[in-house]
Design an enzyme around this catalytic site. Structure first.
Site, PDB file in Angstrom:
ATOM      1  N   MET A   1      64.859  12.883  35.219  1.00  0.00           N
ATOM      2  CA  MET A   1      64.822  14.163  34.511  1.00  0.00           C
ATOM      3  C   MET A   1      64.612  13.999  33.013  1.00  0.00           C
ATOM      4  O   MET A   1      65.021  14.853  32.230  1.00  0.00           O
ATOM      5  CB  MET A   1      66.130  14.917  34.780  1.00  0.00           C
ATOM      6  CG  MET A   1      66.440  15.118  36.246  1.00  0.00           C
ATOM      7  SD  MET A   1      68.108  15.802  36.495  1.00  0.00           S
ATOM      8  CE  MET A   1      68.308  15.548  38.278  1.00  0.00           C
ATOM      9  N   SER A   2      63.981  12.907  32.615  1.00  0.00           N
ATOM     10  CA  SER A   2      63.809  12.632  31.182  1.00  0.00           C
ATOM     11  C   SER A   2      62.515  11.873  30.946  1.00  0.00           C
ATOM     12  O   SER A   2      61.601  11.898  31.769  1.00  0.00           O
ATOM     13  CB  SER A   2      65.003  11.816  30.665  1.00  0.00           C
ATOM     14  OG  SER A   2      64.996  10.514  31.247  1.00  0.00           O
TER      15      SER A   2
ATOM     16  N   ASN B   1      70.253   5.141  42.345  1.00  0.00           N
ATOM     17  CA  ASN B   1      70.499   5.699  43.682  1.00  0.00           C
ATOM     18  C   ASN B   1      69.160   5.840  44.378  1.00  0.00           C
ATOM     19  O   ASN B   1      68.103   5.814  43.738  1.00  0.00           O
ATOM     20  CB  ASN B   1      71.180   7.079  43.565  1.00  0.00           C
ATOM     21  CG  ASN B   1      70.344   8.060  42.755  1.00  0.00           C
ATOM     22  OD1 ASN B   1      70.382   8.045  41.517  1.00  0.00           O
ATOM     23  ND2 ASN B   1      69.560   8.889  43.429  1.00  0.00           N
TER      24      ASN B   1
ATOM     25  N   TYR C   1      66.662  20.419  30.944  1.00  0.00           N
ATOM     26  CA  TYR C   1      67.634  21.175  31.745  1.00  0.00           C
ATOM     27  C   TYR C   1      68.865  21.595  30.948  1.00  0.00           C
ATOM     28  O   TYR C   1      69.629  22.458  31.385  1.00  0.00           O
ATOM     29  CB  TYR C   1      68.047  20.400  33.001  1.00  0.00           C
ATOM     30  CG  TYR C   1      68.812  19.119  32.770  1.00  0.00           C
ATOM     31  CD1 TYR C   1      70.140  19.120  32.345  1.00  0.00           C
ATOM     32  CD2 TYR C   1      68.217  17.889  33.022  1.00  0.00           C
ATOM     33  CE1 TYR C   1      70.830  17.946  32.146  1.00  0.00           C
ATOM     34  CE2 TYR C   1      68.900  16.704  32.843  1.00  0.00           C
ATOM     35  CZ  TYR C   1      70.202  16.744  32.398  1.00  0.00           C
ATOM     36  OH  TYR C   1      70.887  15.558  32.204  1.00  0.00           O
ATOM     37  N   GLU C   2      69.057  21.013  29.769  1.00  0.00           N
ATOM     38  CA  GLU C   2      70.152  21.463  28.911  1.00  0.00           C
ATOM     39  C   GLU C   2      69.803  22.770  28.200  1.00  0.00           C
ATOM     40  O   GLU C   2      70.650  23.348  27.527  1.00  0.00           O
ATOM     41  CB  GLU C   2      70.471  20.386  27.871  1.00  0.00           C
ATOM     42  CG  GLU C   2      71.034  19.100  28.451  1.00  0.00           C
ATOM     43  CD  GLU C   2      71.232  18.039  27.393  1.00  0.00           C
ATOM     44  OE1 GLU C   2      72.251  18.103  26.665  1.00  0.00           O
ATOM     45  OE2 GLU C   2      70.362  17.147  27.265  1.00  0.00           O
TER      46      GLU C   2
ATOM     47  N   HIS D   1      67.586  16.769  27.158  1.00  0.00           N
ATOM     48  CA  HIS D   1      66.842  17.103  28.369  1.00  0.00           C
ATOM     49  C   HIS D   1      66.436  18.571  28.383  1.00  0.00           C
ATOM     50  O   HIS D   1      67.148  19.418  27.840  1.00  0.00           O
ATOM     51  CB  HIS D   1      67.701  16.837  29.624  1.00  0.00           C
ATOM     52  CG  HIS D   1      68.290  15.469  29.695  1.00  0.00           C
ATOM     53  ND1 HIS D   1      69.410  15.111  28.977  1.00  0.00           N
ATOM     54  CD2 HIS D   1      67.923  14.372  30.402  1.00  0.00           C
ATOM     55  CE1 HIS D   1      69.711  13.838  29.248  1.00  0.00           C
ATOM     56  NE2 HIS D   1      68.820  13.369  30.105  1.00  0.00           N
TER      57      HIS D   1
ATOM     58  N   SER E   1      71.466   7.359  30.962  1.00  0.00           N
ATOM     59  CA  SER E   1      72.817   7.531  31.516  1.00  0.00           C
ATOM     60  C   SER E   1      73.467   6.199  31.856  1.00  0.00           C
ATOM     61  O   SER E   1      72.914   5.391  32.603  1.00  0.00           O
ATOM     62  CB  SER E   1      72.752   8.387  32.789  1.00  0.00           C
ATOM     63  OG  SER E   1      72.301   9.685  32.501  1.00  0.00           O
TER      64      SER E   1
ATOM     65  N   HIS F   1      76.040  10.348  28.105  1.00  0.00           N
ATOM     66  CA  HIS F   1      75.198  10.353  26.910  1.00  0.00           C
ATOM     67  C   HIS F   1      76.101  10.663  25.718  1.00  0.00           C
ATOM     68  O   HIS F   1      76.436  11.814  25.466  1.00  0.00           O
ATOM     69  CB  HIS F   1      74.099  11.411  27.029  1.00  0.00           C
ATOM     70  CG  HIS F   1      73.065  11.089  28.057  1.00  0.00           C
ATOM     71  ND1 HIS F   1      71.807  10.614  27.734  1.00  0.00           N
ATOM     72  CD2 HIS F   1      73.105  11.173  29.402  1.00  0.00           C
ATOM     73  CE1 HIS F   1      71.125  10.424  28.849  1.00  0.00           C
ATOM     74  NE2 HIS F   1      71.889  10.760  29.870  1.00  0.00           N
TER      75      HIS F   1
ATOM     76  N   HIS G   1      76.008  12.706  40.073  1.00  0.00           N
ATOM     77  CA  HIS G   1      75.842  12.074  38.763  1.00  0.00           C
ATOM     78  C   HIS G   1      76.845  10.935  38.576  1.00  0.00           C
ATOM     79  O   HIS G   1      76.564   9.946  37.881  1.00  0.00           O
ATOM     80  CB  HIS G   1      76.013  13.117  37.655  1.00  0.00           C
ATOM     81  CG  HIS G   1      75.692  12.587  36.293  1.00  0.00           C
ATOM     82  ND1 HIS G   1      74.426  12.154  35.923  1.00  0.00           N
ATOM     83  CD2 HIS G   1      76.480  12.395  35.191  1.00  0.00           C
ATOM     84  CE1 HIS G   1      74.455  11.736  34.665  1.00  0.00           C
ATOM     85  NE2 HIS G   1      75.677  11.862  34.206  1.00  0.00           N
TER      86      HIS G   1
ATOM     87  N   ALA H   1      68.047   6.347  33.864  1.00  0.00           N
ATOM     88  CA  ALA H   1      68.567   6.205  35.228  1.00  0.00           C
ATOM     89  C   ALA H   1      67.654   7.025  36.121  1.00  0.00           C
ATOM     90  O   ALA H   1      67.313   8.166  35.800  1.00  0.00           O
ATOM     91  CB  ALA H   1      69.995   6.729  35.296  1.00  0.00           C
TER      92      ALA H   1
END
Length: 272
Positions: free
Chosen positions: A211-212, A235, A85-86, A83, A30, A61, A247, A113
């Site tokens: 998350m990746s 963050n 989550y997609e 991902h 990201s 992305h 995000h 990220a």
């Protein structure tokens, strides 16, 4: 159609459109996709046009494979990733990495990220990934093994290449760039972790969470590729600061650090 047949179709389609043989693959997380704009003699291939490729749906992305030269080194850059989550399966998330191997690439640099768990970290830091913890509880190798790609039970004792880590440290020292190092924790998302979960991850030995990356690295190591992982700490994780997570903050921090990131990568890639 078998996986191997799909991979060969995809690889042949790409080869017909590029003029260099990439020796290294980069996956840009990201806000970090701008590095692809630094390539010379580049060919830009949208994911939606590539046979059997999925399409990314996440802000930050862009969704393109860019092949060209970075400081004289032929590379294939995945500008955006996929991902769990997609809604994609583990195999779909791993597909682009297997395509890179089918193109003859044996080294991969994966960036992301991530939220800082280690209390010594701060937003804007870069962390070399020494190891990971898979709390996605998903694995792209589940199911029948594709023996032509890799072994049924691959070893992950060196998921992240010690040799490539040494090179990354040396280049950073030459730029007076202070890098953090640590363990990346892979979570499914798309929610950020709760403060209680962050405390748990810290106790488990995690330094950053995202998350990746984990499925991609597993697929790469299964295929015999060497991997270097770099997180941009965009963050601090939930509960560490008195502010909500978003995000937008992730992308903004990555964009703010992009010049440092590009300078570092331009020097690093030719030495890997």
């Amino acid at each position: 159609m078998s996986l191997q047949h799909k991979l060969q179709e995809t690889a042949q389609w790409i080869r017909a459109r590029i003029s260099v043989q990439p020796r290294l693959a980069l996956i840009l997380g990201s806000g970090l996709g701008v590095l692809a704009d630094s390539l010379e003699q580049s060919v830009y291939l949208k994911y939606e046009d590539i046979p059997h490729f999925p399409v990314t749906t996440v802000e930050g992305h862009e969704g393109a494979l860019v092949v060209g030269n970075l400081n004289g080194t032929p590379v294939a850059v995945l500008k955006g990733r996929f991902h769990l989550y997609e809604g994609y399966s583990e195999g779909t998330v791993a597909y682009p990495i297997r395509v890179m191997k089918a193109l003859g690439i044996d080294k991969m640099v994966v960036t992301n990220a991530a939220g800082g768990i280690n209390e010594r970290f701060k937003p804007g830091d870069f962390m070399l990934i020494r190891d990971h913890i898979n709390l996605m509880f998903r694995n792209p190798l589940i199911g029948p093994n594709e023996d032509s790609i890799g072994p049924r039970f691959p070893d992950l004792s060196e998921a992240y290449s010690k040799k490539l880590l040494q090179v990354a440290r040396k280049v950073a020292a030459g730029q007076n760039l202070k890098l953090q190092e640590g363990v990346y924790v892979g979570m499914t998302g798309p929610t950020y972790e709760t403060p209680a979960e962050v405390k748990m991850l810290r106790k488990l030995g995690g330094d950053a969470a995202g998350m990746s990356t984990v499925p991609e690295v597993i697929a790469a190591r299964h295929a015999g590729m060497q991997v270097l992982g770099i997180s941009c700490i965009t963050n601090m994780a939930a509960g560490m600061l008195e502010q909500p997570l978003s995000h937008d903050e992730v992308v903004e921090t990555a964009v703010r650090e992009r010049d440092t990131f590009i300078r570092y990568m331009v020097q690093l890639i030719p030495q890997l």
